[in-house]
Each structure stands twice: as C-alpha cells, then as structure tokens.
Design a protein around this motif. Structure first.
Motif, PDB file in Angstrom:
ATOM      1  N   ASP A 115      15.090   0.045  -5.364  1.00 56.14           N
ATOM      2  CA  ASP A 115      15.619   0.651  -4.140  1.00 56.14           C
ATOM      3  C   ASP A 115      17.143   0.580  -4.107  1.00 56.14           C
TER       4      ASP A 115
ATOM      5  N   LEU B 146      12.758   7.708   1.535  1.00 51.60           N
ATOM      6  CA  LEU B 146      11.854   6.575   1.644  1.00 51.60           C
ATOM      7  C   LEU B 146      11.327   6.433   3.071  1.00 51.60           C
TER       8      LEU B 146
ATOM      9  N   ALA C 184       7.340   7.059   3.037  1.00 51.42           N
ATOM     10  CA  ALA C 184       6.627   5.768   3.059  1.00 51.42           C
ATOM     11  C   ALA C 184       6.686   5.177   4.457  1.00 51.42           C
TER      12      ALA C 184
ATOM     13  N   ASN D 295       4.620   2.028   6.088  1.00 48.31           N
ATOM     14  CA  ASN D 295       3.833   1.289   5.092  1.00 48.31           C
ATOM     15  C   ASN D 295       4.033  -0.208   5.309  1.00 48.31           C
TER      16      ASN D 295
ATOM     17  N   HIS E 195       4.199  -4.206  -2.922  1.00 44.84           N
ATOM     18  CA  HIS E 195       5.362  -3.586  -2.284  1.00 44.84           C
ATOM     19  C   HIS E 195       5.712  -4.292  -0.974  1.00 44.84           C
TER      20      HIS E 195
ATOM     21  N   THR F 149       7.953  -1.021   4.327  1.00 48.57           N
ATOM     22  CA  THR F 149       9.023  -0.029   4.293  1.00 48.57           C
ATOM     23  C   THR F 149      10.198  -0.433   5.180  1.00 48.57           C
ATOM     24  N   GLU F 150       9.914  -0.988   6.355  1.00 41.22           N
ATOM     25  CA  GLU F 150      11.010  -1.368   7.248  1.00 41.22           C
ATOM     26  C   GLU F 150      11.921  -2.419   6.607  1.00 41.22           C
TER      27      GLU F 150
ATOM     28  N   ARG G  98      12.370  -2.718   3.283  1.00 47.30           N
ATOM     29  CA  ARG G  98      13.085  -2.027   2.219  1.00 47.30           C
ATOM     30  C   ARG G  98      14.272  -1.257   2.800  1.00 47.30           C
TER      31      ARG G  98
END
Length: 347
Positions: A201, A216, A220, A223, A229, A232-233, A235
């Motif tokens: 990322d 993203l 995503a 997610n 993984h 998402t928040e 990332r």
C-alpha cells in the motif's frame, strides 16, 4: 508441447527488445530440459516446467495488442529505481471479478536451476502481474498495479522478512489483532501477511498518491480485518499518514528495513501536474518529467472527480460514462506521448 507454446509466442515480436531476449533464453532452457529430461531429477524438472508454464502465460499475454503498454511503462520506470537486476513487466488480462489483481513471480530458484542444468544465465527477471480485462483501457483503475509491484519488490528484496528480523512479529501492535489469543505460528502468519499488504500500500501510494488511496477506498470499502489483510480503514489511515508526511511505527520500521538492505527509503515519487486546461480542451497533457508520469494518475482522478461534481463543457454534453472513458483515454494518451518522446531521445 511447452516448446511449441513458446514457439507460437515467438511468432509475435514484442514491443520490448528485452522481452525478446528473455523469450529466447527461456526457450533454450525448455529445449535443454526436454532433451535431457531423463538426467534431471523429477522434482527439479517438474518445478522448472511449472515455472515455465506460468511465465508462458504472461509472455503470451504481453504480445497482445490488448495489453496496456502505458501502465506497464509506468511500472517499469518505477521499478528501475529499486531493482538491482533488470526486471521486465509482463501482464495478463483475466476474466476475474473487477477488483481481482494479483502478482505471480518466477521464483529465484528457477534462475539458479536454469544456470545449473542448462548453462543459461538470464539477463532479466519477469514481474508478472494479472488484472481484469475490464480495466485494460482504464488507467485510473489500473493504479492497483503499483500495489502488486510493491509485492514483487518486497519478495524480491526480502523487505518484510527484514522487518521481522528487526522487530519480531509479536512486538509491534497491529490494529484489531489480539496476539494473546493466537498461537505463535498463526501470529507470525498474520503479522507477515499484514506487513506485506501495508508495504505494498505504501509503495503504491508513493507513486500514485490519492489515485491509489481512492481506488482502495472504493473497491475494498468496509472490508474487515482477516488473517491475510488488515481492515480497509486501517490501510487508508496508514496511507493518509504517509502522504501527509507524518510518522508511524510501521512506516518507521519499513524505512529502517529498507536502509538496512541498502535500498532507498519510501518517499513521494510523484508530482501532480495541472491538467485542467488540456483535459477541458480534450487534449492530452504534455508530461514534463518522471514525477509527472506517475502524478498523471492523481491528476486524472482529481479532474474526473471535479467534472462529475461540476459539469462543464465538453463533458456536460458527453454524459457520465462517456466522460469517464474519455478522461481515462486522455490519461492513457498523455503517457503514450511521453513514451514516444523518451524513445526519440534515445535514438
């Protein structure tokens, strides 16, 4: 059969001279394996054959006129700053779901065995990236390929592995992960997987900026955290921290890992050009340098977002779908024109 497949691929010349050389070398290895099959240990022959089949899929795809050479060129330029050995970007279009991108590398053991059993020492290595056919002429959605390039770099250089040597898997907290209830093996697997995603990322954000960040966020969205993984928040939070120039433990760890491996640190490698006048007049933008080559993605994504919210001529008459297609086309043509200019300079 495998040799025939490579022969058919060779009938279509590549845009890249280096890919033609690679194809000749892998064909020589294939012919050697075939003629000396009985003398090669079965497990070695099977492994090498599997690697060649995988490479042939991407080599075949990269001869197609459908392959977006523009995004491949941007990835190649990015990788030149990191790879000690020449790496070749190859792509394959898939029929997978719209957010299915993946990296599949030829393992280092293949090159070692090729030299040992065939005497062939490859001049380059393949970076094999697959992405949905739906995106073949939509560069603003192909920015996820920078993430896959980050995975290649990580595995090629051992960046996450180095980070695990510097800070053990259970020593650096990860959001929403409670190590106390996990076995050591599962802890190591989860932390390794999450660090791999975080590094990819950050690598993508260093080249494509908010164009990757917004991709993203859209594809995503919501997610939740899983074994492979981060959520998402989390990332997105890390990407925002990096793009703002702020610090975090995981970013600092990656920077330390890169330095200890003799590699450059992650930094903003793009400059967002002002494409407003060019794109509003339906003309490609004249990319001035390497930083703008990568920055054209954020510029194009920002421009598209602007005209969706503030319809202007000529896009107000074109409609939303035609506008999106046209702006992606302008981004693609801007990159293509830059490629032509760079080619002229080398003649």
């Amino acid at each position: 059969m495998l040799a025939n497949q490579l022969a058919r691929i060779a009938e279509t010349p590549y845009f890249s001279h280096e890919l033609n050389v690679y194809l000749k070398q892998i064909t020589a290895v294939t012919e050697n394996i075939t003629s000396n099959f009985s003398k090669i240990p079965p497990n070695v022959a099977d492994f090498m054959t599997d690697q060649i089949w995988t490479a042939s899929k991407f080599l075949s795809g990269s001869t197609s006129k459908k392959i977006p050479y523009e995004i491949a060129h941007c990835l190649k330029v990015a990788l030149e700053n990191w790879a000690h050995k020449k790496a070749l970007i190859t792509t394959a279009l898939t029929q997978d779901k719209a957010y299915s991108f993946y990296f599949q590398g030829v393992l280092q053991d293949f090159y070692i065995l090729a030299k040992a059993y065939s005497g062939v020492e490859f001049e380059s290595e393949l970076v094999q990236i697959a992405f949905p056919k739906l995106y073949q002429h939509r560069p603003l959605l192909s920015v996820a390929l920078y993430h896959e390039l980050g995975h290649f770099l990580d595995r090629h250089q051992g960046i996450v592995n180095q980070s695990l040597l510097l800070v053990h898997s259970d020593k650096l907290p990860l959001p929403k992960i409670d190590f106390s209830v996990l076995s050591p093996d599962l802890t190591n697997f989860i932390v390794t997987s999450h660090r791999q995603e975080y590094f990819a990322d950050l690598f993508a954000a260093s080249y494509a900026g908010n164009a990757y960040r917004d991709f993203l966020a859209e594809f995503a969205a919501n997610n939740q955290v899983c074994q492979t993984h981060p959520a998402t928040e989390d990332r997105l939070c890390l990407i925002d921290t990096f793009l703002s120039g702020s610090q975090s433990e995981i970013i600092d760890l990656f920077q330390l890992s890169l330095s200890s491996l003799g590699l450059q640190k992650l930094e903003i490698a793009f400059s967002v050009p002002d494409v407003f006048d060019s794109f509003t007049n339906a003309r490609p933008y004249a990319i001035q340098n390497e930083a703008e080559l990568h920055g054209i993605f954020e510029a194009g994504a920002s421009y598209l977002k602007y005209v969706k919210a503030n319809p202007i001529t000529p896009w107000i008459e074109a409609g939303e779908s035609n506008t999106e297609r046209a702006i992606n086309d302008l981004v693609e043509k801007s990159i293509r024109n830059r490629m032509v200019m760079e080619k002229w300079k080398t003649l």
